[in-house]
Design an enzyme around this catalytic site. Structure first.
Site, short mmCIF file in Angstrom:
data_model
loop_
_atom_site.label_atom_id
_atom_site.label_comp_id
_atom_site.label_asym_id
_atom_site.label_seq_id
_atom_site.Cartn_x
_atom_site.Cartn_y
_atom_site.Cartn_z
N LYS A 47 0.83 -1.20 0.00
CA LYS A 47 0.00 0.00 0.00
C LYS A 47 0.87 1.25 0.00
CE LYS A 47 -3.75 -2.21 2.41
NZ LYS A 47 -4.53 -2.40 3.62
N ARG A 48 2.14 1.05 0.23
CA ARG A 48 3.02 2.22 0.37
C ARG A 48 3.73 2.62 -0.92
NH1 ARG A 48 2.66 0.30 5.46
NH2 ARG A 48 3.69 -1.65 4.91
#
Ligand code: GLU
Length: 441
Positions: free
Chosen positions: A206-207
């Protein structure tokens, strides 16, 4: 018992595509079986919840066409229920209060140790061995339940029959099964879906949004929108990321997927996100899209870059139509239609050097100007005849004649067929662009 499944996101950020896939599989299972799809908002993390995230999730599901039948239910509105049930566990001797420096004062569940076995709908028999596995927290002193507790209580209270969720929850299941057992409740069946891997074979992060964006891989629904993917393509692509209908079937509408979907055909190994495949699929949906809708889909991308105020509806429609076969993502419409919507030509220096500055380029352009100037409209046949005549006279290939004109009009050596390029620009702009190009040479 009729099927009741749920999507249970925590409103703590964007709607991740892994979440969309989870929602989709539950939706498909509900629709296929004539069951009910419940939306439950797991908002017990006071520090991380946000209204904005909740809105993003609801809008994201709507954009994907994944409507729910029941809910949304909010865990934050059910605190009394969790407290009541926690008390029951305390009375049964299965829970106790403890204070420790890390967790503060919290109600803990007494976990049974030893082998934990259950049948997973996707993985078959799964077994964990608990030796010294720590007791887990049910309630914090604030009165808020943990995910582990509220999630199980709600699955019971909401009569959930199957829990389809990501593999990242696999290790929670034996703990939640012990809760069901402690209450004497029948648990739902659990099925854990394989994780989604990125093109490098690592767990989708998600980063890394920026890095993924640069290769056209959308990690969230808002990225799907920003990068110009159609919801049908996203849904179709995600459906195949972990499930297969068999027979090499790939392009399917949501209704077709509903007909074909079965939990048995969910795969148990991680699925790799292949950007090329998604882009191919998106291109397929763009081709199928009715032109009026495609214009509306492209409009925000174009309006963000060009002043569409003075552009006629017909011109906008024609500019989009000319690119429909070529687009793989909606955002590509912006550079492809630059020649239509920017007042001045932006020349690609390489194309200028190759086609206009090279020998014969200028003379060819002058000759074409003379041939085009008497015409009011640019239809296919006369334009092609003109190009052919000039090519024959000079004993060169057609491309050698068309490309200088193309670069003069669009700045680039790629554009729709010559007569379409001429037609959308119109007489006045054609002549003035040729003239200013000639001046520059
Ligand atoms: N709120 C949990 C999550 O977003 C739900 C897990 C589940 O589906 O049980 O991961």
């Amino acid at each position: 018992m009729s099927v009741r499944v749920r999507f249970a996101p925590s409103p703590t950020g964007d709607l991740h595509i892994g979440g969309v896939r989870t929602a989709l599989y539950n939706y498909l299972h509900a629709r296929h079986t004539g069951g009910v799809f419940v939306l439950r908002i797991e908002d017990t993390d006071q520090a991380r919840n946000s209204e904005e995230s909740l809105k993003t999730i609801k809008e994201g599901l709507a954009w994907c066409g994944l409507g729910w039948d029941d809910g949304p239910y909010y865990q934050s509105k059910r605190l009394d229920r969790y407290k009541e049930l926690a008390k029951q566990l305390e009375e049964k001797g299965r829970a106790y209060w403890k204070t420790d420096p890390e967790k503060g004062t919290a109600l803990h569940f007494k976990l049974e140790q030893g082998q934990q076995k259950f049948t997973d709908l996707v993985h078959g028999t799964v077994s964990f061995m608990y030796t010294g596995e720590p007791d887990f927290v049910l309630l914090r002193s604030s009165g808020f339940p943990t995910f582990m507790f509220a999630n199980a209580v709600d699955d019971h209270d909401m009569n959930i029959t199957q829990v389809l969720r990501g593999d990242d929850h696999l290790s929670n299941t034996p703990k939640q099964l012990q809760l069901f057992q402690a209450f004497g409740w029948t648990p739902p069946d659990y099925g854990h879906m394989p994780l989604i891997f990125d093109p490098n074979g690592a767990k989708l992060s998600k980063r890394e949004i920026e890095m993924y964006r640069s290769i056209g891989l959308p990690v969230t629904v808002s990225e799907c929108q920003r990068l110009g993917y159609l919801p049908e393509a996203i849904v179709n692509f995600l459906a195949l990321l972990g499930w297969s209908p068999g027979n090499n079937l790939e392009l399917m509408t949501l209704e077709e997927m509903v007909k074909l979907f079965t939990v048995e055909r969910i795969g148990s190994t991680p699925a790799r996100f292949l950007v090329d495949k998604l882009q191919w699929m998106n291109g397929q949906y763009i081709r199928k899209c009715p032109l009026d809708r495609l214009v509306e889909l492209c409009r925000p991308y174009l309006a963000g870059k060009y002043d569409l105020g003075k552009v006629e509806a017909e011109t906008l429609k024609e500019a989009v139509r000319q690119q429909q076969e070529r687009l793989k993502r909606l955002d590509e419409i912006v550079p492809l239609t630059k020649f239509v919507f920017l007042p001045a030509v932006e020349y690609d220096e390489k194309a200028v050097a190759k086609w206009l500055k090279a020998d014969g380029g200028k003379a060819i352009l002058e000759e074409l100007r003379a041939g085009l100037a008497p015409r009011e409209r640019f239809e296919k046949e006369p334009v092609e005849n003109l190009l052919k005549a000039v090519a024959e006279k000079r004993g060169v290939k057609l491309g050698k004649v068309a490309q200088p004109l193309r670069v003069a009009l669009t700045g680039s050596d790629q554009s729709p067929p010559m007569h379409e390029t001429l037609a959308i620009l119109g007489k006045e702009r054609v002549i003035s662009r040729i003239d200013s190009t000639l001046k520059m040479l």
